[in-house]
Design an enzyme around this catalytic site. Sequence first.
Site, PDB file in Angstrom:
ATOM      1  N   THR A 269       0.774  -1.300   0.133  1.00 55.45           N
ATOM      2  CA  THR A 269       0.043  -0.006  -0.130  1.00 55.45           C
ATOM      3  C   THR A 269       0.832   1.182   0.012  1.00 55.45           C
ATOM      4  OG1 THR A 269      -0.089  -0.484   2.375  1.00 55.45           O
ATOM      5  CG2 THR A 269      -2.193  -0.770   0.985  1.00 55.45           C
ATOM      6  N   PHE A 396      -8.238   5.093   3.135  1.00 47.85           N
ATOM      7  CA  PHE A 396      -7.759   4.359   4.167  1.00 47.85           C
ATOM      8  C   PHE A 396      -8.990   3.357   5.015  1.00 47.85           C
ATOM      9  CE2 PHE A 396      -4.459   7.552   4.090  1.00 47.85           C
ATOM     10  CZ  PHE A 396      -3.351   6.568   3.988  1.00 47.85           C
ATOM     11  N   CYS A 403      -8.063   1.984   8.450  1.00 46.55           N
ATOM     12  CA  CYS A 403      -6.688   1.767   8.494  1.00 46.55           C
ATOM     13  C   CYS A 403      -6.097   2.116   9.852  1.00 46.55           C
ATOM     14  CB  CYS A 403      -5.846   2.415   7.274  1.00 46.55           C
ATOM     15  SG  CYS A 403      -4.015   2.005   7.423  1.00 46.55           S
TER      16      CYS A 403
END
Length: 459
Positions: A269, A396, A403
């Site tokens: 990511t 996110f 996240c």
Amino acid sequence: AEIVPIPEPPGLPIIGNVGDIDKEFPLGSFMSLAEKYGEVYRLHLPGRSVVFCSTHALIDELCDEKRFKKVPTGVLYEIRNGVHDGLFTAMLEEPNWGIAHRVLMPAFGPMSIRGMFDEMHDIASQLVMKWARHGSHQRVLVTDDFTRLTLDTLALCAMGFRFNSYYANEMHPFIDAMANFLTESGARISRPPLPSFFYRNQDARYWQDIEILRQTATTVLHEREANPSDRKDLLAAMLAGRDPKTGEKMTDASIVDNLITFLIAGHETTSGMLSFAIYQLLKHPDEYRKVQEEVDRVIGKGPVTVDHMSKLPYIEATLRETLRLCSPINVIQVRPIEDTLLAGKYPVNKGEAMSLLLSKAHQDPAAFGDDALDFKPERMLDEPFRKLPKNAWKPFGNGVRGCIGRPFAWQEALIIMALLFQNFNFVMDDPNYQLMYNQTLTIKPKGFYIRTLLRDGLT
Ligand code: HEM
């Protein structure tokens, strides 16, 4: 209310819409289908169906955690073979999710992340040294070097472990095992349902790789238990932490699951975000210049320090805008908790997979205006960023399942962006390069090479 059936592209008996999905680049197919069928469509795959939603209004609705929840599906479900109920792949109801979530929230808080600055800076400097020695006559495959950066940074900050990817000729066996484990987890969901002996070799390799990942993490854990240190990394937080709600500590198995999980969720990511950021800036010279000006004005030629981190608003805006147009995780999934109507008119069933097509929703003019397709970091400066419509920007993820590593990724990215623009000028190796994608669990630019030139007066 008027009930509207969800459009369904015609498919074949048994395999349904499998043929509509490009195996190498599924996102491309999902995007074209969204263009053809509109804000919502349903695909039928063997044994299941998936509803794809691609406008800001629908995504906003799907972010309501009272009506929809994350249930790991597809690749995420396969990844459970290696990391079980670790944070990324757990069902919300699994007790280890709650325990790990509560124990780890403070460990990912601003103070802890600040404490990781020196180690992040250490690894970032290794990349700068590599590119400096490299010189400009050799091209650099951007994504590969960023992946070394993100893996080495995570291993060091999570558990005090050095992969030394910039020095070793051979990648550490953990890194190979990780790459194969992720690729094979992806392959397992799309291979034809043949008896298992057809896949004996792949399977043996798969479980071996999982063994390497778990052995490595377990060894690090046992060494730490045997030799307590005053390191303040994520492993230390997991060993010392007690869940404020249940009073429980994380088990060794859950610690190992989560150590590996951080590497899985955090490396591709962040590496993808950085690669796309460099790509976007090379395509947009004015914005490139503004990034460089900010670094020169705020940092100059001296060392990059932790106090600079809050003083780089243009770089932050650049990263946010990059994540909007090139979200490394381009689809997240939820399921309705009960039968429900989407947008008050599209019926969806309890437990049916719903895909939030971020890549499309992030281009929705209803949320971002008529210039939604353009790369404009200005729209992501703090002030306008705060005023974006709710749930318009979701790279996110969402809510409690969003996240946990965001502050970690952010600091890591700011450090490397500052160091790179302080020390180098960049050009595309092929000025005509057109963005192509590598898709695994995330998307990254494919075959994207640059040249790095040391800036004048800097050594
Ligand atoms: C979850 C994106 C960096 C650890 C997620 C989710 C997204 C995301 C979209 C939600 C996934 C879903 O709904 O299924 C990103 C992006 C990153 C990044 C774009 C970098 C730019 C990191 C880093 C770490 C990390 C550096 C670890 C240090 C996690 C974990 C979860 C998660 C553990 C699961 C949280 C939970 O469900 O409790 N991330 N991530 N991520 N991320 Fe990240």
